[in-house]
Design a protein around this motif. Structure first.
Motif, mmCIF file in Angstrom:
data_model
loop_
_atom_site.group_PDB
_atom_site.id
_atom_site.type_symbol
_atom_site.label_atom_id
_atom_site.label_comp_id
_atom_site.label_asym_id
_atom_site.label_seq_id
_atom_site.Cartn_x
_atom_site.Cartn_y
_atom_site.Cartn_z
ATOM 1 N N LEU A 1 -8.786 1.737 2.236
ATOM 2 C CA LEU A 1 -9.203 0.696 1.307
ATOM 3 C C LEU A 1 -8.187 -0.436 1.342
ATOM 4 O O LEU A 1 -6.995 -0.226 1.099
ATOM 5 C CB LEU A 1 -9.310 1.261 -0.111
ATOM 6 C CG LEU A 1 -9.639 0.253 -1.226
ATOM 7 C CD1 LEU A 1 -11.038 -0.327 -1.003
ATOM 8 C CD2 LEU A 1 -9.543 0.923 -2.586
ATOM 9 N N HIS A 2 -8.642 -1.636 1.674
ATOM 10 C CA HIS A 2 -7.769 -2.801 1.692
ATOM 11 C C HIS A 2 -7.515 -3.272 0.262
ATOM 12 O O HIS A 2 -8.446 -3.516 -0.503
ATOM 13 C CB HIS A 2 -8.405 -3.928 2.514
ATOM 14 C CG HIS A 2 -8.475 -3.619 3.983
ATOM 15 N ND1 HIS A 2 -7.414 -3.818 4.835
ATOM 16 C CD2 HIS A 2 -9.474 -3.102 4.736
ATOM 17 C CE1 HIS A 2 -7.754 -3.453 6.064
ATOM 18 N NE2 HIS A 2 -9.005 -3.011 6.028
ATOM 19 N N LEU A 3 -6.231 -3.381 -0.081
ATOM 20 C CA LEU A 3 -5.822 -3.732 -1.436
ATOM 21 C C LEU A 3 -5.585 -5.231 -1.546
ATOM 22 O O LEU A 3 -5.395 -5.918 -0.535
ATOM 23 C CB LEU A 3 -4.538 -2.973 -1.795
ATOM 24 C CG LEU A 3 -4.636 -1.445 -1.737
ATOM 25 C CD1 LEU A 3 -3.268 -0.825 -1.916
ATOM 26 C CD2 LEU A 3 -5.598 -0.924 -2.793
ATOM 27 N N PRO A 4 -5.579 -5.779 -2.771
ATOM 28 C CA PRO A 4 -5.268 -7.203 -2.948
ATOM 29 C C PRO A 4 -3.864 -7.525 -2.450
ATOM 30 O O PRO A 4 -3.007 -6.632 -2.347
ATOM 31 C CB PRO A 4 -5.386 -7.390 -4.473
ATOM 32 C CG PRO A 4 -6.237 -6.257 -4.939
ATOM 33 C CD PRO A 4 -5.951 -5.117 -4.025
ATOM 34 N N PRO A 5 -3.587 -8.783 -2.151
ATOM 35 C CA PRO A 5 -2.262 -9.156 -1.617
ATOM 36 C C PRO A 5 -1.112 -8.814 -2.554
ATOM 37 O O PRO A 5 0.004 -8.574 -2.096
ATOM 38 C CB PRO A 5 -2.390 -10.680 -1.410
ATOM 39 C CG PRO A 5 -3.856 -10.941 -1.299
ATOM 40 C CD PRO A 5 -4.519 -9.918 -2.177
ATOM 41 N N TRP A 6 -1.367 -8.820 -3.865
ATOM 42 C CA TRP A 6 -0.311 -8.557 -4.834
ATOM 43 C C TRP A 6 -0.136 -7.066 -5.126
ATOM 44 O O TRP A 6 0.701 -6.689 -5.951
ATOM 45 C CB TRP A 6 -0.602 -9.288 -6.141
ATOM 46 C CG TRP A 6 -2.017 -9.119 -6.621
ATOM 47 C CD1 TRP A 6 -3.070 -9.936 -6.334
ATOM 48 C CD2 TRP A 6 -2.535 -8.064 -7.441
ATOM 49 N NE1 TRP A 6 -4.222 -9.464 -6.927
ATOM 50 C CE2 TRP A 6 -3.917 -8.315 -7.628
ATOM 51 C CE3 TRP A 6 -1.981 -6.937 -8.047
ATOM 52 C CZ2 TRP A 6 -4.734 -7.480 -8.367
ATOM 53 C CZ3 TRP A 6 -2.786 -6.105 -8.792
ATOM 54 C CH2 TRP A 6 -4.150 -6.384 -8.950
ATOM 55 N N MET A 7 -0.901 -6.207 -4.460
ATOM 56 C CA MET A 7 -0.860 -4.764 -4.698
ATOM 57 C C MET A 7 -0.535 -4.037 -3.397
ATOM 58 O O MET A 7 -0.962 -4.446 -2.324
ATOM 59 C CB MET A 7 -2.207 -4.288 -5.239
ATOM 60 C CG MET A 7 -2.276 -2.798 -5.557
ATOM 61 S SD MET A 7 -1.229 -2.322 -6.946
ATOM 62 C CE MET A 7 -2.096 -3.106 -8.301
ATOM 63 N N SER A 8 0.230 -2.970 -3.497
ATOM 64 C CA SER A 8 0.548 -2.141 -2.335
ATOM 65 C C SER A 8 0.103 -0.708 -2.583
ATOM 66 O O SER A 8 -0.235 -0.331 -3.707
ATOM 67 C CB SER A 8 2.053 -2.178 -2.026
ATOM 68 O OG SER A 8 2.782 -1.527 -3.062
ATOM 69 N N ASN A 9 0.131 0.082 -1.535
ATOM 70 C CA ASN A 9 -0.303 1.473 -1.621
ATOM 71 C C ASN A 9 0.543 2.253 -2.621
ATOM 72 O O ASN A 9 0.026 2.985 -3.467
ATOM 73 C CB ASN A 9 -0.238 2.107 -0.235
ATOM 74 C CG ASN A 9 -0.780 3.521 -0.225
ATOM 75 O OD1 ASN A 9 -1.623 3.875 -1.047
ATOM 76 N ND2 ASN A 9 -0.312 4.329 0.692
#
Length: 272
Positions: free
Chosen positions: A46-54
């Motif tokens: 799942l690709h996360l928003p730029p401001w969020m990481s795994n």
């Protein structure tokens, strides 16, 4: 002669194919143990928003799990005889409070600081155990996360000790009584640097243990991709190490909490 040439060519082709598989496995392992903008699962990413990481997702999930668990604990704490999950949770809470917090900081400060060490223990334990589940990754395998936890310990070692003992007594703790002043010139900077070294040790210990275990498991599974069925015994080793990781998850949460309590207790009560 022709058969020998064909045999050499086949061996060279097999060697190149094995090397390509090993390179692919290495990339796959590093891709799954490092933080990224994707939430990895065995079947999809799942690709996360730029401001969020795994790892940020893992921290949020771990926090929600703790809130739900302790919410259920407080809901049923009025029962005379807790059962099941609440009974196990109560046993761990009492252990951390009595055997870690009070044991290293004394009855007065130990009870006040118990919420901090309980947060350390259960938050680290939750993150460690989540890393063993297929849908999650190990947030404590990220050095930024462990550095943040160690920074909290450092804050209480410095500013907490100043609040409890006062700034003057805080700095006097770096100069033991009876030591000649020429030695103090060397001893005091070493003692101050020791505060930072202790927090660095907390950071590296938790990060390295959690990261190394997962790399070993992924690498053993990757041997099946590299060498095929010849590496099937490695799958049993990977399963054994994965079971050992459950014990390591509890152990590292305990070690981090104990060392934090020990370091903070030394600064709160330097006379002891």
């Amino acid at each position: 002669m022709t058969n020998d040439i064909h045999l050499v060519e086949d061996l060279q082709h097999a060697a190149h194919e094995t090397a390509d598989r090993a390179h692919y496995v290495n990339q796959w392992v590093m891709h799954h143990v490092t933080d990224s903008g994707e939430w990895h699962t065995p079947l999809w990413s799942l690709h996360l928003p730029p401001w969020m990481s795994n790892n940020a997702v893992m921290l949020i999930v771990a926090s929600l799990l703790l809130i739900i668990s302790f919410g259920a604990f407080y809901r049923y704490q009025d029962r005379k005889a807790p059962r099941g999950w609440t009974n196990a949770l109560e046993a761990l809470v009492l252990f951390v409070r009595n055997e870690i917090s009070i044991a290293y900081l004394g009855p007065k400060d130990g009870r006040k600081m118990a919420p901090l060490f309980l947060t350390f223990f259960f938050f680290i334990l939750t993150c460690n155990l989540m890393g063993l589940c297929p849908l999650f990754s190990t947030a404590t395998g990220n050095i930024n996360v462990t550095f943040g936890l160690a920074s909290v310990t450092f804050f209480f070692m410095v500013f907490g000790a100043m609040y409890v003992n006062g700034p003057i007594r805080f700095f006097k703790a770096f100069a033991p009584e009876g030591v000649p002043w020429p030695i103090l010139i060397i001893l005091m900077p070493i003692e101050m640097i020791g505060l930072v070294i202790k927090c660095v040790a907390l950071t590296i210990r938790l990060f390295a243990n959690m990261l190394a275990g997962h790399i070993v498991v992924f690498s053993l599974v990757g041997l099946l991709v590299t060498f095929g069925y010849w590496a099937l015994p490695a799958l049993g080793m990977a399963l054994a190490i994965n079971l050992l990781e459950v014990f390591i998850a509890f152990l590292q949460a305990y070690v981090f909490t104990v060392l934090s309590a020990m370091f903070i207790g030394e600064m709160y009560h330097p006379a002891h």
